[in-house]
Design a protein around this motif. Sequence first.
Motif, PDB file in Angstrom:
ATOM      1  N   ILE A 296    -150.539  30.358 -17.674  1.00 20.16           N
ATOM      2  CA  ILE A 296    -150.223  28.900 -17.321  1.00 20.16           C
ATOM      3  C   ILE A 296    -149.190  28.758 -15.922  1.00 20.16           C
ATOM      4  O   ILE A 296    -149.493  28.325 -15.055  1.00 20.16           O
ATOM      5  N   VAL A 297    -148.033  29.706 -16.222  1.00 20.79           N
ATOM      6  CA  VAL A 297    -147.341  29.643 -14.865  1.00 20.79           C
ATOM      7  C   VAL A 297    -147.997  30.025 -13.911  1.00 20.79           C
ATOM      8  O   VAL A 297    -147.625  29.597 -12.841  1.00 20.79           O
ATOM      9  N   ALA A 298    -148.575  31.416 -13.862  1.00 21.23           N
ATOM     10  CA  ALA A 298    -149.318  31.899 -12.647  1.00 21.23           C
ATOM     11  C   ALA A 298    -150.162  30.659 -11.945  1.00 21.23           C
ATOM     12  O   ALA A 298    -150.177  30.548 -10.660  1.00 21.23           O
TER      13      ALA A 298
ATOM     14  N   LEU B 221    -145.903  22.397 -21.064  1.00 17.80           N
ATOM     15  CA  LEU B 221    -147.349  22.267 -21.522  1.00 17.80           C
ATOM     16  C   LEU B 221    -147.756  23.261 -22.555  1.00 17.80           C
ATOM     17  O   LEU B 221    -148.368  22.921 -23.583  1.00 17.80           O
ATOM     18  N   HIS B 222    -147.201  24.416 -22.368  1.00 16.71           N
ATOM     19  CA  HIS B 222    -147.478  25.244 -23.410  1.00 16.71           C
ATOM     20  C   HIS B 222    -146.910  24.982 -24.825  1.00 16.71           C
ATOM     21  O   HIS B 222    -147.521  25.028 -25.903  1.00 16.71           O
ATOM     22  N   ALA B 223    -145.766  24.738 -24.753  1.00 16.26           N
ATOM     23  CA  ALA B 223    -144.933  24.434 -26.269  1.00 16.26           C
ATOM     24  C   ALA B 223    -145.522  23.057 -26.837  1.00 16.26           C
ATOM     25  O   ALA B 223    -145.940  22.918 -28.116  1.00 16.26           O
ATOM     26  N   ARG B 224    -145.834  22.005 -25.657  1.00 15.61           N
ATOM     27  CA  ARG B 224    -146.508  20.873 -26.247  1.00 15.61           C
ATOM     28  C   ARG B 224    -148.130  21.161 -26.824  1.00 15.61           C
ATOM     29  O   ARG B 224    -148.485  20.359 -27.812  1.00 15.61           O
ATOM     30  N   ALA B 225    -148.524  21.927 -26.253  1.00 17.19           N
ATOM     31  CA  ALA B 225    -149.899  22.446 -26.655  1.00 17.19           C
ATOM     32  C   ALA B 225    -149.793  23.050 -28.145  1.00 17.19           C
ATOM     33  O   ALA B 225    -150.704  22.880 -28.942  1.00 17.19           O
TER      34      ALA B 225
END
Length: 499
Positions: free
Chosen positions: A438-440, A459-463
């Motif tokens: 995601i960060v890349a 985004l990762h944590a909310r997903a």
Amino acid sequence: MSAHPCHRDLYTVEQLRLLDRAALAALGISGQELMYRAASAALNSLRRHWPQARRICIHCGPGNNGGDGFLLGVLAHEAGLQVELVALGSTSHGDAAKAREAWQAGAGRVQLWDAQALLPEAELHVDALYGIGLNRAPEAGAARLIEQINRSGLPVLALDVPSGLNSDTGDCPGTAIRADVTVSFIAGKRGLHTGRAADQVGVLELAGLGVPDSVYEHVRPDAQLLAAAALPARARYANKGNHGHVLVIGGDYGMAGAARLAGESALRAGAGLVSVATRAEHGFALNATRPELMVRGVDGPQTLAPLLERASVLALGPGLGQAAWGHALWLTALDANKPLVLDADGLNLLAREPRQFGTPTVLTPHPGEAARLLGISTAEIERDRFAAVRELSRRYAAVVVLKGAGSLIADPDGRLDVCPWGNPGMASAGMGDLLTGIVAALLAQGCTPWQAAGLGVGLHARAGDLAAQQGERGLLASDLLAPLRALGNGMPGGGGEHG
Ligand SMILES: NC(=O)C1=CN([C@@H]2O[C@H](COP(=O)(O)OP(=O)(O)OC[C@H]3O[C@@H](n4cnc5c(N)ncnc54)[C@H](O)[C@@H]3O)[C@@H](O)[C@H]2O)[C@H](O)CC1
Ligand SMILES: [K+]
């Protein structure tokens, strides 16, 4: 003048003491009056969460946190509640002592805590033992009391900070209160949002006590909570070349899945092109299961070099291993001096051969990897996650994401953000590989390392929270891919700004 503290601003204890003094000056009131405001906010919270409660037990410590407890007793008694009050021992001077006198002048009885005795009968416990003044592990007597309150099975309201939790670090040096609700005063405390805090704080409420906005302008918050943010809208005229080309490098024998997950999350986060440089044997499986990935078998620097040429961002480390194959690719990739996300074995190799980064770089260590990178123990990392992430960022001259409960993001000039999302269901294989991709992808779409790290972690944590709505246990990394795509397009939970 709205007088509402910004919920995203997080302060250190030293800064909170400055705010405390500035508040008293700005409001032109005494410490006692401010303490009454804290007690009144606590009573409102208590009545909101437990409107049926009639009999409460307040546990007071030696300082001003205890003072808040004594004045809550006064107000609760005046409101018709039956109040039991237990004191750990004597009360220090100043406002706390006046508060104790006010209690004894009114309803009156102070029961001195006796570890042999049972807790008084009550429907709810209030923790006013220690607040921001905690400076060591609770001692024997206090520890026994905290354990008995935790084991009582009754609801617990913590005043300002769950006692035993360090409001600067998020660590618990000893036993600590497990609160259902924590009502915190005046301003956000950074230690209530990371590390052990997740199991101690419960529902967190911030009561500004009517302190005017002007007071907060005097002190720059040490850290901020991430804001929920959607990705920038796409140009209608765009083509895949406009959204960058991520090259995932990793997936040694037995670890192809890590490279696959990083590749797929990079696609789902919007990268235009995603290539995966991995063991040739993994080519078919990765292509068959995710045809959008351009998978190339590489056996060393020669075969990697042309892929590095074409890539705009490198995601180095998922399943890379630390054997000769991985190490050779690692060296070659770093020497390409391209924007980079470094994770997993990419970090373990960096710990063995440290270097500072001159190109845009994001490191994403979990506490174990962070410990290796700093040459200390994981326990030392968790003792003060804020100090650790800042030291990592300074020492490697990169933006760093320290993962775990309440992930922290730091950049070399001291900026620090805290992630308010995420859940223990994300403590499973492959979750870190998703974040790397995601960060890349965000770097590839033109974000700075600071922006990509913050947006990506959010985004990762909310997903992860959306995916965990069906339960935390058994949550798989790939369960996050669908909600990730939705969130990336501003659907459930989108909006706000970051970076
Ligand atoms: N921040 C504000 O603006 C306001 C804060 N209020 C409340 O006051 C406390 C902070 O009070 P303070 O007296 O500084 O410290 P504590 O009550 O948190 O700690 C008590 C006292 O106890 C000693 N101590 C610390 N740790 C231990 C330990 N493990 N064992 C034994 N003794 C310990 C230490 O010496 C401290 O002095 C804040 O949290 C708020 O609740 C105001 O009421 C409102 C304004
Ligand atoms: K407390």
